[in-house]
Scaffold this motif. Sequence first.
Motif, PDB file in Angstrom:
ATOM      1  N   GLN A 132      54.693 -37.657 -31.086  1.00 40.17           N
ATOM      2  CA  GLN A 132      54.071 -36.441 -31.385  1.00 40.17           C
ATOM      3  C   GLN A 132      52.623 -36.708 -31.409  1.00 40.17           C
ATOM      4  OE1 GLN A 132      55.992 -33.707 -32.064  1.00 40.17           O
ATOM      5  NE2 GLN A 132      54.138 -32.824 -32.144  1.00 40.17           N
ATOM      6  N   GLN A 133      51.983 -37.939 -31.820  1.00 38.41           N
ATOM      7  CA  GLN A 133      50.708 -37.856 -31.768  1.00 38.41           C
ATOM      8  C   GLN A 133      50.157 -38.022 -30.337  1.00 38.41           C
ATOM      9  OE1 GLN A 133      48.342 -38.625 -34.818  1.00 38.41           O
ATOM     10  NE2 GLN A 133      47.054 -37.911 -32.901  1.00 38.41           N
ATOM     11  N   ALA A 134      50.891 -38.998 -29.492  1.00 34.08           N
ATOM     12  CA  ALA A 134      50.523 -39.105 -27.968  1.00 34.08           C
ATOM     13  C   ALA A 134      50.667 -37.760 -27.556  1.00 34.08           C
ATOM     14  CB  ALA A 134      51.361 -40.110 -27.397  1.00 34.08           C
ATOM     15  N   LEU A 135      51.676 -36.862 -27.625  1.00 33.59           N
ATOM     16  CA  LEU A 135      51.685 -35.679 -26.947  1.00 33.59           C
ATOM     17  C   LEU A 135      50.654 -34.855 -27.388  1.00 33.59           C
ATOM     18  CD1 LEU A 135      55.541 -34.833 -27.301  1.00 33.59           C
ATOM     19  CD2 LEU A 135      54.086 -35.273 -25.068  1.00 33.59           C
ATOM     20  N   PHE A 136      50.073 -34.651 -28.910  1.00 34.44           N
ATOM     21  CA  PHE A 136      49.024 -33.962 -29.157  1.00 34.44           C
ATOM     22  C   PHE A 136      47.538 -34.415 -28.564  1.00 34.44           C
ATOM     23  CE2 PHE A 136      45.806 -33.032 -32.236  1.00 34.44           C
ATOM     24  CZ  PHE A 136      45.889 -31.731 -32.519  1.00 34.44           C
ATOM     25  N   ASP A 137      47.573 -35.672 -28.248  1.00 35.37           N
ATOM     26  CA  ASP A 137      46.410 -36.106 -28.122  1.00 35.37           C
ATOM     27  C   ASP A 137      46.146 -35.797 -26.562  1.00 35.37           C
ATOM     28  OD1 ASP A 137      45.711 -37.252 -30.357  1.00 35.37           O
ATOM     29  OD2 ASP A 137      46.379 -39.265 -29.949  1.00 35.37           O
ATOM     30  N   ARG A 138      47.175 -35.994 -25.796  1.00 33.95           N
ATOM     31  CA  ARG A 138      47.022 -35.773 -24.372  1.00 33.95           C
ATOM     32  C   ARG A 138      46.928 -34.290 -23.946  1.00 33.95           C
ATOM     33  NH1 ARG A 138      52.354 -37.157 -20.872  1.00 33.95           N
ATOM     34  NH2 ARG A 138      53.407 -35.302 -21.674  1.00 33.95           N
ATOM     35  N   TYR A 139      47.569 -33.552 -24.816  1.00 30.54           N
ATOM     36  CA  TYR A 139      47.272 -32.087 -24.533  1.00 30.54           C
ATOM     37  C   TYR A 139      45.830 -31.524 -24.902  1.00 30.54           C
ATOM     38  CZ  TYR A 139      47.819 -26.801 -24.058  1.00 30.54           C
ATOM     39  OH  TYR A 139      47.708 -25.630 -23.542  1.00 30.54           O
ATOM     40  N   ARG A 140      45.601 -32.108 -26.149  1.00 34.86           N
ATOM     41  CA  ARG A 140      44.368 -31.982 -26.413  1.00 34.86           C
ATOM     42  C   ARG A 140      43.190 -32.251 -25.497  1.00 34.86           C
ATOM     43  NH1 ARG A 140      39.458 -33.621 -28.494  1.00 34.86           N
ATOM     44  NH2 ARG A 140      38.715 -32.566 -30.313  1.00 34.86           N
ATOM     45  N   ALA A 141      43.164 -33.315 -24.998  1.00 36.91           N
ATOM     46  CA  ALA A 141      42.285 -33.790 -23.846  1.00 36.91           C
ATOM     47  C   ALA A 141      42.471 -32.694 -22.741  1.00 36.91           C
ATOM     48  CB  ALA A 141      42.626 -35.160 -23.686  1.00 36.91           C
ATOM     49  N   LEU A 142      43.324 -32.395 -22.406  1.00 34.12           N
ATOM     50  CA  LEU A 142      43.683 -31.311 -21.373  1.00 34.12           C
ATOM     51  C   LEU A 142      42.628 -29.989 -21.727  1.00 34.12           C
ATOM     52  CD1 LEU A 142      44.763 -30.705 -18.500  1.00 34.12           C
ATOM     53  CD2 LEU A 142      46.817 -29.901 -19.911  1.00 34.12           C
ATOM     54  N   VAL A 143      43.059 -29.651 -22.785  1.00 35.76           N
ATOM     55  CA  VAL A 143      42.383 -28.457 -23.312  1.00 35.76           C
ATOM     56  C   VAL A 143      40.784 -28.516 -23.272  1.00 35.76           C
ATOM     57  CG1 VAL A 143      41.833 -27.076 -25.481  1.00 35.76           C
ATOM     58  CG2 VAL A 143      44.006 -27.473 -24.587  1.00 35.76           C
ATOM     59  N   VAL A 144      40.380 -29.622 -23.748  1.00 38.70           N
ATOM     60  CA  VAL A 144      38.780 -29.954 -23.729  1.00 38.70           C
ATOM     61  C   VAL A 144      38.340 -29.914 -22.518  1.00 38.70           C
ATOM     62  CG1 VAL A 144      37.280 -31.520 -24.400  1.00 38.70           C
ATOM     63  CG2 VAL A 144      38.762 -31.010 -26.117  1.00 38.70           C
ATOM     64  N   ARG A 145      39.142 -30.838 -21.417  1.00 40.65           N
ATOM     65  CA  ARG A 145      38.756 -30.800 -20.023  1.00 40.65           C
ATOM     66  C   ARG A 145      38.741 -29.431 -19.317  1.00 40.65           C
ATOM     67  NH1 ARG A 145      42.048 -34.725 -19.130  1.00 40.65           N
ATOM     68  NH2 ARG A 145      43.572 -33.363 -17.944  1.00 40.65           N
ATOM     69  N   THR A 146      39.574 -28.858 -19.642  1.00 44.06           N
ATOM     70  CA  THR A 146      39.763 -27.465 -18.680  1.00 44.06           C
ATOM     71  C   THR A 146      39.252 -26.286 -19.139  1.00 44.06           C
ATOM     72  OG1 THR A 146      41.989 -27.127 -19.538  1.00 44.06           O
ATOM     73  CG2 THR A 146      41.894 -28.578 -17.467  1.00 44.06           C
TER      74      THR A 146
END
Length: 166
Positions: free
Chosen positions: A89-103
């Motif tokens: 759950q933490q990895a999914l959250f972190d991965r999507y958070r990084a995508l939101v910030v990047r895009t």
Amino acid sequence: MQLAPIPPAAFPDAPAGLAPVHEPLVDVAALGGKRIRPAMEYYRQGLPGATPRCLLRRSAADRLLTAARALPPGYSFLVFDAWRPFAVQQALFDRYRALVVRTAERPLTEAEVLQRVRLYVSPPSADPASPPAHTTGGAVDLTIVDPAGQPLAMGTAFDDFTEAAA
């Protein structure tokens, strides 16, 4: 069908204070033969902490089995994900958070980032009153497969975190 229970979820990788769910987990692979097939997408992707076993709380597994029995002949469920360790759950959250910030079209405040991420991924929570459903074995991500073995078109692919998935 009598399912062999796995002891109540203790969430060994969860932060201190996260209460266990006092309901046994059952292995989805033992549920429905050809009607329910686990695929464990995050394990296949190599996501940190993902497991090859597909587990659900007994009550969720019972409901999934009921739904599978209601499918037309030849159709089945392909289960991408069910119980997931807190680390996943933490990895999914972190991965999507990084995508939101990047895009993002502009720099976002932390509150804006969290608001966007929460549309599709629950933040990991150590609050026993509101844990993400997947970390308790109470949620399942799946698709329907036709008699030819092809997943039905659902409008988006698995884990599509765009407005098309809404």
